[in-house]
Enzyme design. Sequence first.
Site, mmCIF file in Angstrom:
data_model
loop_
_atom_site.group_PDB
_atom_site.id
_atom_site.type_symbol
_atom_site.label_atom_id
_atom_site.label_comp_id
_atom_site.label_asym_id
_atom_site.label_seq_id
_atom_site.Cartn_x
_atom_site.Cartn_y
_atom_site.Cartn_z
ATOM 1 C CD GLU A 299 3.106 -13.750 15.072
ATOM 2 O OE1 GLU A 299 2.771 -12.188 15.638
ATOM 3 O OE2 GLU A 299 2.373 -13.982 15.970
ATOM 4 C CG HIS B 116 0.254 1.629 -9.460
ATOM 5 N ND1 HIS B 116 0.003 1.330 -7.908
ATOM 6 C CD2 HIS B 116 -1.143 2.242 -9.580
ATOM 7 C CE1 HIS B 116 -0.952 1.674 -7.361
ATOM 8 N NE2 HIS B 116 -1.835 2.044 -8.399
ATOM 9 C CB THR C 18 -12.488 -8.881 -6.483
ATOM 10 O OG1 THR C 18 -12.059 -8.976 -4.175
ATOM 11 C CG2 THR C 18 -12.388 -10.132 -5.675
ATOM 12 C CG ASP D 102 -2.279 1.164 0.875
ATOM 13 O OD1 ASP D 102 -1.710 1.287 0.268
ATOM 14 O OD2 ASP D 102 -3.194 1.519 2.129
ATOM 15 N NE ARG E 40 -2.984 -1.601 4.516
ATOM 16 C CZ ARG E 40 -4.178 -1.243 4.290
ATOM 17 N NH1 ARG E 40 -4.685 -2.731 4.417
ATOM 18 N NH2 ARG E 40 -4.507 -0.619 2.868
ATOM 19 C CG LEU F 24 10.895 -16.097 -4.441
ATOM 20 C CD1 LEU F 24 11.287 -16.121 -2.257
ATOM 21 C CD2 LEU F 24 10.796 -14.504 -4.132
HETATM 22 C C1 FPP Z 1 -2.613 -0.043 -3.561
HETATM 23 O O1 FPP Z 1 -1.418 1.573 -3.172
HETATM 24 C C2 FPP Z 1 -0.998 -0.998 -4.237
HETATM 25 C C3 FPP Z 1 -1.522 -1.143 -5.347
HETATM 26 C C4 FPP Z 1 -3.385 -1.458 -5.434
HETATM 27 C C5 FPP Z 1 -1.066 -2.188 -6.296
HETATM 28 C C6 FPP Z 1 -0.269 -2.757 -6.182
HETATM 29 C C7 FPP Z 1 0.520 -2.976 -7.566
HETATM 30 C C8 FPP Z 1 1.780 -2.674 -7.484
HETATM 31 C C9 FPP Z 1 3.281 -2.590 -6.730
HETATM 32 C C10 FPP Z 1 2.201 -3.819 -9.221
HETATM 33 C C11 FPP Z 1 2.892 -4.427 -8.754
HETATM 34 C C12 FPP Z 1 1.837 -5.309 -9.540
HETATM 35 C C13 FPP Z 1 2.149 -7.021 -10.166
HETATM 36 C C14 FPP Z 1 1.491 -7.108 -11.219
HETATM 37 C C15 FPP Z 1 3.476 -7.228 -11.081
HETATM 38 P P1 FPP Z 1 -2.949 2.892 -3.825
HETATM 39 O O2 FPP Z 1 -1.844 3.233 -4.663
HETATM 40 O O3 FPP Z 1 -3.821 2.274 -2.504
HETATM 41 O O4 FPP Z 1 -1.727 3.403 -2.887
HETATM 42 P P2 FPP Z 1 -2.888 4.808 -1.699
HETATM 43 O O5 FPP Z 1 -3.252 3.790 -0.804
HETATM 44 O O6 FPP Z 1 -1.269 5.623 -1.156
HETATM 45 O O7 FPP Z 1 -3.134 5.751 -2.236
#
Ligand code: FPP
Length: 244
Positions: free
Chosen positions: A207, A41, A70, A24, A188, A135
Amino acid sequence: MTTEHNPLGLPPEKIPRHVAIIMDGNGRWARQRGLPRLAGHRAGTENLRRILEACVEFGIEILTIYAFSTENWYRPPNEVRGLMSILEQVIDRELEELNQQGVQLRHIGRLEGIRPDLQAKIKQAIERTKHNDRLILNVAFNYGGRAEILDACRRILREGLDPDTLDEETFSRYLYTWPLPDPDLIIRTGGEYRLSNFLIWQAAYAEIYSTPTLWPDFDKEELRKAILEYASRERRFGRVLEKV
Ligand code: FPP
């Protein structure tokens, strides 16, 4: 896989076999820099490469990442498209390197609902890397924990299992994660204290480690801290540990 000489200086039993990460904070990372959310991202995807290497170095066997839930379909259409194309690019551009590094790619979530050509790429990537054992990278994409439990129930009902013989072990066999062990440590990033529908069955005795660090900034040192914190905890699995 050997963890005898792991660089954390921990005994092998203190290293989590299976780490799962809720990545996140990409959006906030981008906003802090005046960039569009997708740039966050992309930075998060770059970070994944570093964390994968660190996992191998630390002797972690399985890494599960929450890449698309989802619920993420309800994000703005260009962000949804962007996340789909990130997965596609990772497969197109990184698969050979991942394969050479001995990474076995797996997927958890509902494949149906994902664009058919992307579904085909995911299946090919899984097939291509299935014999690797350095891995396991388990990608939760179009994944929801409740959907997973519902899908398991549907299959169990369709197969007509005897309700009296259904136990936790049998139920686990119907989950997307089968035959992987449950996560030992769920990390997280981004500062929240929620599971957000991630591995809700499998998390029963995991954990949980939450850090305010945003995912693109969560580096090897941060992973080391998380594992050291995990190693310092006493896992009781609902029991009482005898103290002498
Ligand atoms: C949450 O951050 C993150 C996501 C919903 C997407 C996570 C995806 C990646 C790191 C890309 C890697 C993916 C693949 C397929 C290899 P947020 O956008 O909710 O952040 P915020 O809470 O700061 O808005």
